[in-house]
Design an enzyme around this catalytic site. Structure first.
Site, PDB file in Angstrom:
ATOM      1  N   TYR A  98       8.479   9.023  -7.987  1.00  0.00           N
ATOM      2  CA  TYR A  98       9.848   9.230  -7.231  1.00  0.00           C
ATOM      3  C   TYR A  98      10.788  10.832  -7.501  1.00  0.00           C
ATOM      4  O   TYR A  98      11.353  11.123  -6.425  1.00  0.00           O
ATOM      5  CB  TYR A  98      11.306   8.561  -7.139  1.00  0.00           C
ATOM      6  CG  TYR A  98      10.076   7.219  -7.579  1.00  0.00           C
ATOM      7  CD1 TYR A  98       9.205   6.532  -7.248  1.00  0.00           C
ATOM      8  CD2 TYR A  98      11.425   5.968  -8.335  1.00  0.00           C
ATOM      9  CE1 TYR A  98       9.062   4.812  -6.838  1.00  0.00           C
ATOM     10  CE2 TYR A  98      11.753   4.466  -7.855  1.00  0.00           C
ATOM     11  CZ  TYR A  98      10.050   4.296  -7.216  1.00  0.00           C
ATOM     12  OH  TYR A  98       9.608   2.659  -7.088  1.00  0.00           O
TER      13      TYR A  98
ATOM     14  N   GLU B 160       2.584   3.969  -7.259  1.00  0.00           N
ATOM     15  CA  GLU B 160       3.548   5.287  -6.463  1.00  0.00           C
ATOM     16  C   GLU B 160       3.897   6.700  -6.927  1.00  0.00           C
ATOM     17  O   GLU B 160       3.504   6.287  -8.226  1.00  0.00           O
ATOM     18  CB  GLU B 160       4.729   3.879  -6.676  1.00  0.00           C
ATOM     19  CG  GLU B 160       5.223   2.897  -6.584  1.00  0.00           C
ATOM     20  CD  GLU B 160       6.144   2.534  -6.262  1.00  0.00           C
ATOM     21  OE1 GLU B 160       7.108   1.194  -5.749  1.00  0.00           O
ATOM     22  OE2 GLU B 160       7.452   3.196  -7.565  1.00  0.00           O
TER      23      GLU B 160
ATOM     24  N   GLN C  81       4.938  -5.627 -11.993  1.00  0.00           N
ATOM     25  CA  GLN C  81       3.586  -5.141 -13.238  1.00  0.00           C
ATOM     26  C   GLN C  81       3.606  -6.087 -14.544  1.00  0.00           C
ATOM     27  O   GLN C  81       4.356  -6.417 -14.774  1.00  0.00           O
ATOM     28  CB  GLN C  81       3.381  -4.294 -13.022  1.00  0.00           C
ATOM     29  CG  GLN C  81       2.532  -3.429 -12.155  1.00  0.00           C
ATOM     30  CD  GLN C  81       4.023  -2.920 -10.556  1.00  0.00           C
ATOM     31  OE1 GLN C  81       5.216  -3.354 -11.107  1.00  0.00           O
ATOM     32  NE2 GLN C  81       3.653  -2.373  -9.958  1.00  0.00           N
TER      33      GLN C  81
ATOM     34  N   ARG D 248       5.590   5.897 -15.915  1.00  0.00           N
ATOM     35  CA  ARG D 248       6.326   7.106 -16.186  1.00  0.00           C
ATOM     36  C   ARG D 248       7.692   6.576 -15.584  1.00  0.00           C
ATOM     37  O   ARG D 248       7.574   6.059 -14.438  1.00  0.00           O
ATOM     38  CB  ARG D 248       6.103   8.376 -15.356  1.00  0.00           C
ATOM     39  CG  ARG D 248       6.822   9.243 -15.730  1.00  0.00           C
ATOM     40  CD  ARG D 248       6.350  10.907 -14.975  1.00  0.00           C
ATOM     41  NE  ARG D 248       7.937  11.495 -15.045  1.00  0.00           N
ATOM     42  CZ  ARG D 248       8.656  11.285 -14.334  1.00  0.00           C
ATOM     43  NH1 ARG D 248       8.327  11.063 -12.479  1.00  0.00           N
ATOM     44  NH2 ARG D 248       9.567  12.408 -13.588  1.00  0.00           N
TER      45      ARG D 248
ATOM     46  N   ASP E 221      10.536   5.448 -14.011  1.00  0.00           N
ATOM     47  CA  ASP E 221      11.547   5.397 -13.121  1.00  0.00           C
ATOM     48  C   ASP E 221      12.860   4.923 -12.381  1.00  0.00           C
ATOM     49  O   ASP E 221      13.877   5.298 -12.168  1.00  0.00           O
ATOM     50  CB  ASP E 221      11.071   4.953 -11.164  1.00  0.00           C
ATOM     51  CG  ASP E 221      11.173   3.529 -11.286  1.00  0.00           C
ATOM     52  OD1 ASP E 221      11.766   3.151 -10.991  1.00  0.00           O
ATOM     53  OD2 ASP E 221       9.991   3.013 -11.925  1.00  0.00           O
TER      54      ASP E 221
END
Length: 603
Positions: free
Chosen positions: A504, A501, A163, A446, A448
């Site tokens: 996590y 995603e 990304q 955000r 991970d």
């Protein structure tokens, strides 16, 4: 305002003798009547009169510093004056690391030619762990690459990125691969290409999990993994989702190419602002000058780390446009963009960091503003939003925005971070209240991994909130937020390629559920919305902190004839958690094989 200017580093002695590197606040001459503005020490401007060895020494010094500098403060822009660099016999081949922008300074991509390659390879984190999965925050644009040089496995133009690594206004003549297949397992999670042309070879998609190519021209495309999307691309593969997973639109419904710095025929620095397009295909430049208009460089306030936000706001109030030179800017009060058609352009991944919970930037509900080329970081005190575009004033019956269809606001290559370089907190990253806005290559992340990462540390509800009507998103990436990653409340919205995603680090199911629903959908269209359409949407889960976590749905939308989703999927990476359904209780659960659950259409 405190600042973190990127420190100077030792450049090869050969370069120090060349006056074409803009440094130390001194402008450099580039021919009769030409003078570069003071872009600060981290913008390097190369000229074809320089030897290839001099340029090689400079770019190699930067890449050696930046290749593994994932959360550092250094930022660079490497700019090439019109002309030809390298030869087939003595090519210019170099790597692009973190926070590095490489761009030509011509009015057309054909004005700058690199005989060689501009590469991004896998990073290796131990034996058998070489991937491009964290190759973020870099770009290449506005030039031609005549592929030459190198030997062995890595022959060709390698752009193995994930990304926030756009390729724009590029012509590549020769082999191009988006996967570095020379080290294993070679995973990559891109990606974005716009307004570009590829000749002489099929583009190798390889291991890229998802990709958007728009308004471009291809000689071919090798394969797909989960979600490859093409909009307005000449030579694109035919619609075939899910086997192979190609989503192909003949035209792109709305676009506005990113403004770019260039020098005109009199060697004067200017910024070119492309016009908005509708229902377009192919590049904007292959048949001549990109439609648009040019602005003189003296219409811009050229900001540097250390400038006060008050001085930036004063310049904006006086009618100036704004260039952020490379560096990290601590924003202690809101940067307010109020004037129609204001251009805000970041160079070298310039980064704005929120101080004391401020909103780093707001844009008034006016025509034609363009914000591009920025990273916006949350700070340790929660900000309600990091970038707010338009205000909620109830003019159109839905509570937001005026129509701007003839001169839309556009946001291109703007990337948001909650954590990563440091602790960050923000309720919303991007809030779009204005109508007709174009969102083009947005990554709301955000973190991970990195610094300040944890369920109660880098807190953030939602990546992108859209309240305006007739908003179009092309290349929308939003990941790991603690509620909805995207919440869309405006009418007649369109999204072309969405990647997600889920978080996590959900500690337990009780921490991540609402109203009898397990978890939060990645992409939520508000219940009152009557018209919405989206193509090529994918959501993945990897609940590695607690693999027993479930999400009820990847997508949630109103059940009404005007809301349509095309070519959507979800999956569980390595069977780490479960998404129970793709959309609205339809599709069934993810499986243990990291294979997608696909729906060609909904309803």
């Amino acid at each position: 305002m405190a600042s973190h200017p990127a420190p100077r580093f030792a450049i090869a002695a050969a370069l120090s003798a060349v006056a074409l590197a803009v440094s130390g606040g001194a402008a450099a001459s580039h021919g009769p009547g030409s003078q570069a503005p003071d872009f600060g020490p981290n913008v390097m401007i190369f000229d074809p009169s320089m030897s290839t060895s001099q340029i090689q020494a400079a770019v190699d010094s930067i890449s050696s510093q930046q290749l593994s500098n994932e959360f550092g403060t250094q930022r660079y822009a490497l700019l090439f004056m019109p002309g030809t660099y390298g030869t087939a016999a003595a090519p210019l081949n170099f790597q692009v690391g973190y926070y590095t922008e490489v761009a030509g300074l011509g009015a057309s991509p054909t004005d700058v030619t690199i005989n060689g390659t501009i590469d991004s390879y896998n990073q290796c984190f131990g034996p058998g762990n070489c991937t491009a999965l964290v190759n973020f925050w870099r770009s290449v644009s506005n030039l031609t690459i005549d592929v030459a040089g190198k030997s062995g496995c890595q022959v060709g133009e390698f752009w193995a990125t994930s990304q926030a690594s756009p390729m724009r206004r590029v012509q590549v003549n020769g082999l191009t691969t988006l996967m570095d297949y020379c080290t294993q397992p070679s995973y990559a999670s891109g990606g974005f290409i716009a307004d570009s042309q590829f000749t002489g070879s099929t583009v190798i998609n390889g291991s890229q999990q998802q990709y958007l190519v728009r308004n471009s021209s291809l000689d071919g495309w090798t394969n797909g993994v989960w979600n490859q999307v093409f909009a307005g691309v000449q030579g694109a593969p035919a619609q075939a989702f899910p086997n192979p997973p190609y989503t192909t639109l003949d035209t792109n419904p709305a676009s506005r190419e990113k403004p770019f710095l260039y020098v005109d025929s009199k060697q004067r620095f200017r910024v070119y602002v492309p016009d908005a397009q509708t229902d377009s295909s192919g590049t904007t430049w292959s048949a001549g000058q990109t439609p648009g208009h040019s602005l003189p460089i003296d219409s811009f306030f050229v900001a540097k780390p250390g400038d006060s936000i008050q001085s930036i706001n004063n310049a904006l109030s006086q009618g100036k446009n704004l260039i952020f030179t490379p560096g990290v800017y601590d924003v202690d009060r809101t940067i307010k963009v109020k004037r129609p058609d204001t251009i805000v352009l970041g160079l070298g991944m310039a980064t704005l960091t929120a101080d004391n919970g401020v909103v780093p930037m707001t844009v008034a509900d006016v025509d034609g503003v363009d914000i591009s080329g920025l990273i916006i970081d949350a700070g340790p005190v929660n900000s309600p939003v990091l970038l707010q575009v338009g205000t909620g004033h109830g003019s159109n019956g839905h509570g937001y925005g005026h129509g701007h269809g003839n001169d839309p606001t556009a946001i291109q290559d703007v990337f948001f971070r909650i954590g990563g370089p440091h602790v960050g907190k923000a309720t919303v990253s991007l809030e779009v209240n204005t109508d007709d806005a174009i969102l083009d290559d947005i990554w709301a992340w955000r973190a991970d991994h990195g610094n300040g990462v944890g369920w109660t540390s880098n807190t953030a509800d939602t990546g992108v909130v859209v309240n305006g009507d007739d908003v179009v998103a092309t290349g929308l990436f939003s990941e790991h937020y603690q509620r909805y990653d995207v919440y869309w409340a405006g009418e007649n919205g369109k999204t072309i390629m969405f990647q997600n995603e889920m978080p996590y680090d959900v500690p337990n199911q009780a921490a991540w559920q609402h109203d009898g629903v397990l978890g939060f959908a990645a992409y939520k269209v508000a219940p009152r919305v009557r018209t919405h359409e989206a193509w090529g949407l994918g959501s993945y889960c990897f609940f590695n902190v607690n693999p027993s976590i479930h999400a009820s749905n990847a997508f949630e939308v109103p059940v009404t004839p005007g809301v349509k989703l095309h070519d959507i999927l979800d999956l569980s990476i390595s069977n780490t958690g479960t998404i129970d359904n793709v959309v609205n209780g339809v599709g069934g659960p993810t499986n243990a094989t990291t294979s997608p659950v696909n729906l060609v259409s909904y309803p």
